[in-house]
Design a protein around this motif. Structure first.
Motif, PDB file in Angstrom:
ATOM      1  N   MET A   8      -4.956 -15.719   3.125  1.00 42.80           N
ATOM      2  CA  MET A   8      -5.894 -16.845   3.645  1.00 42.80           C
ATOM      3  C   MET A   8      -5.734 -16.998   5.041  1.00 42.80           C
ATOM      4  SD  MET A   8      -5.517 -19.609   0.402  1.00 42.80           S
ATOM      5  CE  MET A   8      -4.205 -18.915  -0.614  1.00 42.80           C
ATOM      6  N   ILE A  28     -10.546 -20.756   1.518  1.00 49.16           N
ATOM      7  CA  ILE A  28     -10.664 -19.781   2.561  1.00 49.16           C
ATOM      8  C   ILE A  28      -9.908 -19.882   3.882  1.00 49.16           C
ATOM      9  CG2 ILE A  28     -12.615 -18.543   4.045  1.00 49.16           C
ATOM     10  CD1 ILE A  28     -14.427 -19.135   1.688  1.00 49.16           C
ATOM     11  N   THR A  29     -10.129 -21.409   4.281  1.00 50.18           N
ATOM     12  CA  THR A  29      -9.658 -21.785   5.499  1.00 50.18           C
ATOM     13  C   THR A  29      -9.476 -23.570   5.322  1.00 50.18           C
ATOM     14  OG1 THR A  29      -9.869 -21.847   7.998  1.00 50.18           O
ATOM     15  CG2 THR A  29     -11.656 -22.051   6.688  1.00 50.18           C
ATOM     16  N   THR A  79     -13.593 -23.956   0.530  1.00 50.86           N
ATOM     17  CA  THR A  79     -13.336 -22.829  -0.679  1.00 50.86           C
ATOM     18  C   THR A  79     -14.576 -22.021  -0.752  1.00 50.86           C
ATOM     19  OG1 THR A  79     -14.386 -23.930  -2.352  1.00 50.86           O
ATOM     20  CG2 THR A  79     -12.202 -24.843  -1.696  1.00 50.86           C
ATOM     21  N   THR A  80     -14.385 -20.853  -1.507  1.00 54.35           N
ATOM     22  CA  THR A  80     -15.650 -20.176  -1.916  1.00 54.35           C
ATOM     23  C   THR A  80     -16.784 -20.778  -2.082  1.00 54.35           C
ATOM     24  OG1 THR A  80     -14.343 -19.585  -3.790  1.00 54.35           O
ATOM     25  CG2 THR A  80     -14.142 -17.914  -2.233  1.00 54.35           C
ATOM     26  N   ALA A 106     -16.457 -20.418   9.223  1.00 53.25           N
ATOM     27  CA  ALA A 106     -16.220 -20.393   7.937  1.00 53.25           C
ATOM     28  C   ALA A 106     -17.349 -21.442   7.110  1.00 53.25           C
ATOM     29  CB  ALA A 106     -14.940 -20.597   7.328  1.00 53.25           C
ATOM     30  N   ARG A 132     -20.499 -20.049   4.706  1.00 57.28           N
ATOM     31  CA  ARG A 132     -20.732 -20.590   3.321  1.00 57.28           C
ATOM     32  C   ARG A 132     -21.982 -21.170   3.183  1.00 57.28           C
ATOM     33  NH1 ARG A 132     -18.452 -18.645  -0.730  1.00 57.28           N
ATOM     34  NH2 ARG A 132     -19.408 -16.809   0.693  1.00 57.28           N
TER      35      ARG A 132
END
Length: 173
Positions: free
Chosen positions: A1, A28-29, A42-43, A102, A106
């Protein structure tokens, strides 16, 4: 991650447990803010959790209207499509990583097509967007009207209906 924070720093256990990651979802970060809240991408969602595990924000990516990164103050400001109170997180300057990237990726992953309202004049701003719920893999049409745009204005309603029909046709809905 990947981590947006000091190299080697892990997401605290209380924060990780408070995330309630669903099947197929990953952090994710993440990054700690100056007021000790951890913001996690998150995703499927953006989540802000205090160090003691109190969830402050938990929103799916398709509910993000916009995010603005201020590199001078290391602050991320987020507005929501439903007009609820905006979120703002300030990160310590020493933080390095890819959280802003990120975040943008997303949100963009949820936007399939966007059409601005084709109206001129005050109180007529907004757009109709074909978006995807990343958790459910469901495609839907979303209205995002400007602050002063009245949803009950007949001209606005007609334009939203026209754009909604166009986007539904494009997506085969």
């Amino acid at each position: 991650m990947r981590m947006f924070g000091t190299k080697g720093a892990a997401l605290p256990d209380q924060v990780r447990s408070a995330l309630g990651l669903r099947r197929g979802e990953q952090a994710i970060t993440w990054a700690p803010t100056t007021d000790e809240v951890w913001v996690v991408a998150t995703t499927f969602r953006v989540v802000a959790v205090s160090a003691d595990g109190d969830v402050r924000v938990d929103r799916p990516w398709h509910e993000v209207d916009a995010g603005q990164w201020d590199s001078d103050t290391w602050t991320l400001s987020v507005t929501w499509v439903d007009g609820r109170w905006a979120a703002q997180w300030t990160f310590p300057e020493r933080v390095e990583g890819r959280f802003p990237e990120a975040f943008r990726e997303r949100v963009q992953a949820t936007v399939l097509l966007s059409e601005p309202l084709g109206l001129v004049g005050p109180g007529t701003s907004g757009r109709v967007v074909l978006r995807k719920d990343l958790a459910e893999q469901r495609v839907f049409v979303q209205e995002v009207l400007g602050r002063r745009t009245r949803q009950d204005d007949p001209e606005v309603r007609a334009e939203v209906s026209r754009l909604r029909a166009f986007l539904e046709e494009q997506a085969g809905l």
